[in-house]
Enzyme design. Structure first.
Site, PDB file in Angstrom:
ATOM      1  N   SER A 260      31.097  22.812 -58.646  1.00  0.00           N
ATOM      2  CA  SER A 260      32.342  22.808 -59.430  1.00  0.00           C
ATOM      3  C   SER A 260      32.340  23.872 -60.521  1.00  0.00           C
ATOM      4  CB  SER A 260      32.549  21.431 -60.073  1.00  0.00           C
ATOM      5  OG  SER A 260      33.661  21.461 -60.940  1.00  0.00           O
ATOM      6  N   LEU A 261      33.497  24.504 -60.709  1.00  0.00           N
ATOM      7  CA  LEU A 261      33.663  25.479 -61.785  1.00  0.00           C
ATOM      8  C   LEU A 261      34.207  24.832 -63.062  1.00  0.00           C
ATOM      9  CD1 LEU A 261      35.203  28.505 -59.817  1.00  0.00           C
ATOM     10  CD2 LEU A 261      32.801  28.035 -60.344  1.00  0.00           C
ATOM     11  N   SER A 262      34.501  23.528 -63.013  1.00  0.00           N
ATOM     12  CA  SER A 262      35.083  22.853 -64.176  1.00  0.00           C
ATOM     13  C   SER A 262      34.217  22.961 -65.435  1.00  0.00           C
ATOM     14  CB  SER A 262      35.358  21.381 -63.868  1.00  0.00           C
ATOM     15  OG  SER A 262      36.405  21.268 -62.930  1.00  0.00           O
TER      16      SER A 262
ATOM     17  N   LYS B  91      39.861   9.287 -56.811  1.00  0.00           N
ATOM     18  CA  LYS B  91      41.116   9.416 -57.565  1.00  0.00           C
ATOM     19  C   LYS B  91      42.000   8.171 -57.497  1.00  0.00           C
ATOM     20  CE  LYS B  91      41.527  14.450 -57.341  1.00  0.00           C
ATOM     21  NZ  LYS B  91      42.405  15.580 -56.961  1.00  0.00           N
TER      22      LYS B  91
ATOM     23  N   ASP C 206      46.860  17.536 -61.552  1.00  0.00           N
ATOM     24  CA  ASP C 206      47.006  18.325 -60.327  1.00  0.00           C
ATOM     25  C   ASP C 206      48.470  18.699 -60.103  1.00  0.00           C
ATOM     26  OD1 ASP C 206      44.320  18.343 -59.547  1.00  0.00           O
ATOM     27  OD2 ASP C 206      44.494  16.439 -58.482  1.00  0.00           O
TER      28      ASP C 206
ATOM     29  N   GLY D 184      44.750  13.338 -51.062  1.00  0.00           N
ATOM     30  CA  GLY D 184      44.950  13.287 -52.512  1.00  0.00           C
ATOM     31  C   GLY D 184      45.594  14.548 -53.058  1.00  0.00           C
TER      32      GLY D 184
ATOM     33  N   VAL E 166      45.948  25.581 -51.532  1.00  0.00           N
ATOM     34  CA  VAL E 166      45.322  24.728 -52.537  1.00  0.00           C
ATOM     35  C   VAL E 166      43.822  25.029 -52.654  1.00  0.00           C
ATOM     36  CG1 VAL E 166      44.734  22.332 -53.084  1.00  0.00           C
ATOM     37  CG2 VAL E 166      47.047  22.900 -52.378  1.00  0.00           C
TER      38      VAL E 166
END
Length: 291
Positions: free
Chosen positions: A18-20, A74, A110, A137, A228
């Site tokens: 993840s780049l978060s 989610k 999102d 999702g 996406v």
């Protein structure tokens, strides 16, 4: 005095790449804030997705300010929250949880992330007839966003007909009867011949799932194509569509703008979304070069 130190994290499966963390920590550094972003990978912990409630409670007890939530948690996280923002409630999915005044409140960035990316990257795209591939999702979020942007009709195509039908039904309840429909993959030829554009919301094209989500011969220059997937930023679908002369939108904008919206929720500070998009492009490029 406003808080200048934050502890946040991400709960999900297979989130090591993840780049978060980098996106949030870079923006915090620029704003003079101390923000630590931790990955809470259910695969590494060897716990099932249903453990999201226990992980949520543990994070709250440990003093986290908030969490991002990703696949496959989610929907599962909702029953463990104290309240939902309207967007998350309408969608039935949460990707951001904020702990405030002893309560866990669920949001969905999102939807706003995709809407901001589309408005920026394809501002003049016609929206009369849109075909969306994927009803999972991410698909639910981008379909809501596309209709919010003014699409007259979104036709959802999914390999699981019941999933496409369920999403179309919820969209019609939210936006009005006739705004959404479900269709099997066998109808893609006729649908795309008449469509203004395609929104792609399946995992196909990701590094672990290379390839095209539909036969290349169904693409034509009269379509715009919005993706996406953002790892890689240039998927085979985008490459093929661009070669035909289609207007295209990569998945980087959605990833960056949903992170910016989550940063705002976590910190109460206004992020520089354009700067976060530059960060994401740089980070994704660096990852691509190292693979």
């Amino acid at each position: 005095m406003p808080n200048r130190s934050y502890l946040v994290g991400l709960i999900g499966s297979g989130i090591g790449p993840s780049l978060s963390p980098a996106l949030h920590e870079r923006e915090a550094d620029r704003q003079g804030l101390r923000l630590v972003y931790r990955l809470i990978d259910i695969d590494t912990l060897a716990v099932p997705p249903e453990a999201v409630g226990d992980l949520l409670r543990a994070a709250r007890d440990l003093g986290f300010d908030g969490l991002n939530i990703t696949h496959p948690c989610k929907q599962l996280v909702i029953e463990h929250l104290d309240a939902l923002a309207p967007q998350a409630e309408a969608l039935g999915a949460v990707n951001t949880v904020v702990f405030e005044d002893g309560r866990a409140v669920g949001h969905n960035t999102d939807v706003t992330g995709f809407a901001a990316s589309f408005a920026r990257g394809l501002p003049d795209a016609p929206l009369e007839r849109v075909v969306q591939l994927g009803a999972g999702g991410a698909g639910a979020a981008v379909a809501h966003a596309t209709l919010t942007l003014g699409a007259e009709r979104v036709t959802v195509v999914d390999a699981l007909p019941e999933r496409a039908a369920a999403l179309a039904g919820s969209l019609n309840r939210a936006f009005g009867e006739g705004r959404a429909a479900a269709a099997p993959p066998e109808r893609q030829t006729e649908l795309l011949a008449q469509a203004d554009g395609i929104v792609h919301a399946t995992p196909t094209g990701m590094a672990a799932h290379p390839g095209l989500p539909l036969p290349a011969e169904l693409l034509h220059s009269g379509l715009w194509v919005a993706e996406v997937v953002y790892r890689p930023l240039e998927t085979e679908l985008l490459r093929t569509a661009r070669a035909l002369g289609c207007a295209t939108l990569d998945g980087g904008g959605m990833a960056a703008f949903q992170a910016a919206d989550a940063f705002r929720l976590f910190t109460g500070r206004e992020p520089d979304a354009a700067r976060m998009l530059t960060d994401l492009t740089e980070l994704a490029g660096a990852v691509g070069a190292s693979n």
